[in-house]
Design an enzyme around this catalytic site. Structure first.
Site, PDB file in Angstrom:
ATOM      1  N   MET A  30       1.202  -1.456  -0.103  1.00  0.00           N
ATOM      2  CA  MET A  30      -0.237  -0.060   0.412  1.00  0.00           C
ATOM      3  C   MET A  30       0.650   1.257  -0.177  1.00  0.00           C
ATOM      4  O   MET A  30       0.240   2.510   0.296  1.00  0.00           O
ATOM      5  CB  MET A  30      -0.637  -0.263   1.143  1.00  0.00           C
ATOM      6  CG  MET A  30      -2.171  -1.105   1.410  1.00  0.00           C
ATOM      7  SD  MET A  30      -3.688  -0.936   2.516  1.00  0.00           S
ATOM      8  CE  MET A  30      -2.766  -0.580   3.418  1.00  0.00           C
ATOM      9  N   GLU A  35      12.283  -0.270   4.651  1.00  0.00           N
ATOM     10  CA  GLU A  35      13.147  -1.469   4.900  1.00  0.00           C
ATOM     11  C   GLU A  35      12.023  -2.702   4.655  1.00  0.00           C
ATOM     12  O   GLU A  35      12.838  -3.913   3.714  1.00  0.00           O
ATOM     13  CB  GLU A  35      14.566  -0.980   5.444  1.00  0.00           C
ATOM     14  CG  GLU A  35      15.513  -2.118   5.168  1.00  0.00           C
ATOM     15  CD  GLU A  35      15.991  -1.406   4.167  1.00  0.00           C
ATOM     16  OE1 GLU A  35      16.195  -0.571   3.104  1.00  0.00           O
ATOM     17  OE2 GLU A  35      16.710  -2.425   3.535  1.00  0.00           O
ATOM     18  N   GLY A  36      11.271  -2.598   4.815  1.00  0.00           N
ATOM     19  CA  GLY A  36      10.774  -3.750   4.920  1.00  0.00           C
ATOM     20  C   GLY A  36      10.379  -4.420   3.700  1.00  0.00           C
ATOM     21  O   GLY A  36      10.370  -5.496   3.670  1.00  0.00           O
ATOM     22  N   HIS A  37       9.709  -3.348   2.961  1.00  0.00           N
ATOM     23  CA  HIS A  37       8.858  -3.561   1.565  1.00  0.00           C
ATOM     24  C   HIS A  37      10.402  -3.447   0.469  1.00  0.00           C
ATOM     25  O   HIS A  37      10.184  -4.709  -0.643  1.00  0.00           O
ATOM     26  CB  HIS A  37       7.825  -2.832   1.327  1.00  0.00           C
ATOM     27  CG  HIS A  37       6.785  -2.090   2.239  1.00  0.00           C
ATOM     28  ND1 HIS A  37       6.947  -0.574   2.942  1.00  0.00           N
ATOM     29  CD2 HIS A  37       5.654  -2.876   2.524  1.00  0.00           C
ATOM     30  CE1 HIS A  37       5.668  -0.872   2.967  1.00  0.00           C
ATOM     31  NE2 HIS A  37       4.930  -1.973   2.903  1.00  0.00           N
ATOM     32  N   GLU A 148       5.898 -11.160   7.077  1.00  0.00           N
ATOM     33  CA  GLU A 148       5.164 -12.108   8.072  1.00  0.00           C
ATOM     34  C   GLU A 148       5.136 -11.097   9.271  1.00  0.00           C
ATOM     35  O   GLU A 148       4.337 -11.606  10.163  1.00  0.00           O
ATOM     36  CB  GLU A 148       6.400 -12.666   8.561  1.00  0.00           C
ATOM     37  CG  GLU A 148       6.633 -14.275   7.576  1.00  0.00           C
ATOM     38  CD  GLU A 148       8.086 -15.398   7.886  1.00  0.00           C
ATOM     39  OE1 GLU A 148       8.268 -16.491   7.545  1.00  0.00           O
ATOM     40  OE2 GLU A 148       8.187 -15.143   8.868  1.00  0.00           O
ATOM     41  N   ASP A 150       3.179  -9.529   9.170  1.00  0.00           N
ATOM     42  CA  ASP A 150       1.383  -9.655   9.164  1.00  0.00           C
ATOM     43  C   ASP A 150       0.623 -11.042   8.651  1.00  0.00           C
ATOM     44  O   ASP A 150       0.153 -11.615   7.863  1.00  0.00           O
ATOM     45  CB  ASP A 150       0.453  -8.719   7.746  1.00  0.00           C
ATOM     46  CG  ASP A 150       0.894  -6.940   7.578  1.00  0.00           C
ATOM     47  OD1 ASP A 150       0.258  -6.660   8.683  1.00  0.00           O
ATOM     48  OD2 ASP A 150       2.002  -6.630   7.281  1.00  0.00           O
ATOM     49  N   SER A 189       6.785  -0.487   9.461  1.00  0.00           N
ATOM     50  CA  SER A 189       5.704  -0.576  10.025  1.00  0.00           C
ATOM     51  C   SER A 189       5.166   0.946   8.877  1.00  0.00           C
ATOM     52  O   SER A 189       5.843   2.157   9.454  1.00  0.00           O
ATOM     53  CB  SER A 189       4.821  -0.974  10.605  1.00  0.00           C
ATOM     54  OG  SER A 189       3.111  -0.175  10.358  1.00  0.00           O
ATOM     55  N   ARG A 191       2.896   2.642   9.677  1.00  0.00           N
ATOM     56  CA  ARG A 191       1.768   3.548  10.324  1.00  0.00           C
ATOM     57  C   ARG A 191       2.741   3.343  11.463  1.00  0.00           C
ATOM     58  O   ARG A 191       2.711   5.283  12.265  1.00  0.00           O
ATOM     59  CB  ARG A 191       1.047   2.372  11.381  1.00  0.00           C
ATOM     60  CG  ARG A 191      -0.213   2.267  10.168  1.00  0.00           C
ATOM     61  CD  ARG A 191      -1.370   1.654  10.647  1.00  0.00           C
ATOM     62  NE  ARG A 191      -2.197   1.942  10.458  1.00  0.00           N
ATOM     63  CZ  ARG A 191      -2.927   0.377   8.902  1.00  0.00           C
ATOM     64  NH1 ARG A 191      -1.608  -0.673   8.686  1.00  0.00           N
ATOM     65  NH2 ARG A 191      -3.987   0.577   8.379  1.00  0.00           N
TER      66      ARG A 191
HETATM   67  O1  PAF Z   1      -0.290  -5.557   3.717  1.00  0.00           O
HETATM   68  C1  PAF Z   1      -0.547  -4.630   2.842  1.00  0.00           C
HETATM   69  O2  PAF Z   1       0.222  -3.860   2.518  1.00  0.00           O
HETATM   70  C2  PAF Z   1      -1.782  -4.931   2.170  1.00  0.00           C
HETATM   71  O3  PAF Z   1      -2.470  -5.428   3.059  1.00  0.00           O
HETATM   72  C3  PAF Z   1      -2.032  -5.753   0.545  1.00  0.00           C
HETATM   73  C4  PAF Z   1      -1.402  -7.264   0.778  1.00  0.00           C
HETATM   74  C5  PAF Z   1      -1.501  -4.778  -0.159  1.00  0.00           C
HETATM   75  C6  PAF Z   1      -3.139  -5.503   0.387  1.00  0.00           C
HETATM   76  O4  PAF Z   1      -3.923  -4.099  -0.055  1.00  0.00           O
END
Ligand code: PAF
Length: 288
Positions: A30, A35-37, A148, A150, A189, A191
């Site tokens: 989203m 760094e996680g992404h 992980e 989430d 995160s 957030r």
């Molecule tokens: O983890 C997220 O960023 C979102 O929940 C996802 C998997 C992209 C779905 O909108």
């Protein structure tokens, strides 16, 4: 890196990327990348010749009083980060492209989404499962990568892929990547951007208190008092609400009260200021 926001352009770009038999990995996000992404992207690059990242702040996974409007949208910054990682394609659809007028479908994955975030955020996982199924069908990747952090989301997505016989990616080509943490242990995160400096400092008590509870339980103590102490510690540190702090079967996400003969995780969601943070960690079976 090419950025596309329309489905017809995505299909053309994906066909181009696949030329010569290249395999494709998808990293759904989203945005507000950290760094996680980027770790997900690096893992994706190890498996596939081509990497597609999606950025879509999915309205259907936010509840009416949640942070959809406030959710950070920093596309230029995200594009620069992805470019630097060598991502091939950014899929950044608009809300109307993803959910055209008249859109009426929803995927509900039952058992695995019943407790924890599923209970605290009614409808959340329906929104996640629906948009991820759409992203899979739009990109048709060979592999997909999720954090992980989430943990329950990952279980919901895997269950959805198995139940609906999704072919791209195959359920076993959906990979979870371990949580990336700040130096003080806080899980990365998007957030975390909401936190004031004081809240950010207090937030580090979340992983600390989780590790302490895990040490008690792994040491052979029964879980309930360890979890009570965890909630108390979070309250004392400045968290004003703990949505849940519990043990779950790592695969089915069914709540459990002890670690016996199966992988178990501690899952916590707690609120500090206006920010809801989640984290999870594995437990080893207690020494007998
Ligand atoms: O983890 C997220 O960023 C979102 O929940 C996802 C998997 C992209 C779905 O909108």
């Amino acid at each position: 890196m090419q950025t596309v926001s329309r489905l017809d352009m995505l299909r053309t770009a994906v066909a181009d990327l696949r030329r010569g038999g290249a395999r494709l990995a998808l990293v759904p996000t989203m945005g507000a990348l950290h760094e996680g992404h980027l770790t997900l992207v690096r893992e994706a690059k190890k498996r596939a010749e081509r990497v597609v990242v999606s950025i879509f702040v999915n309205p259907t996974q936010f509840g009416p009083n949640e942070d959809l409007d406030a959710y950070p949208r920093v596309l230029d910054e995200d594009q620069r980060l992805l470019e630097a990682e060598g991502v091939d394609l950014l899929w950044a659809p608009t809300v109307s492209e993803m959910y055209p007028e008249g859109f009426a479908s929803s995927i509900s994955v039952r058992a695995v989404s019943m407790h924890f975030c599923g209970e605290a955020r009614p409808g959340h996982f329906d929104g996640v499962a629906t948009v991820v199924c759409k992203l899979f069908n739009q990109v048709l990747p060979d592999f997909a990568f999720f954090g992980e952090k989430d943990w329950q989301q990952l279980a919901v997505i895997r269950q959805m892929a198995r139940d609906l016989n999704l072919g791209a990616p195959q359920p076993e080509a959906i990979f979870g990547v371990p949580t990336v943490r700040e130096a003080d242990g806080l899980a990365m995160s998007s957030r975390n951007r909401y936190l004031t400096p004081e809240q950010r400092a207090a937030a580090a008590s979340l992983p600390r208190a989780m590790r302490h509870a895990i040490a008690r339980i792994e040491g052979g103590e029964i879980a309930a008092p360890a979890l009570d102490e965890l909630k108390h510690t979070l309250g004392a540190a400045g968290f004003h609400q703990v949505d849940y702090a519990g043990l779950a079967d790592a695969a089915s996400l069914a709540p459990v009260d002890q670690v016996a003969g199966r992988p178990v995780r501690l899952l916590v969601a707690a609120r500090i200021g206006g920010t809801r943070l989640i984290d999870n960690m594995p437990l080893a079976a207690p020494q007998s």
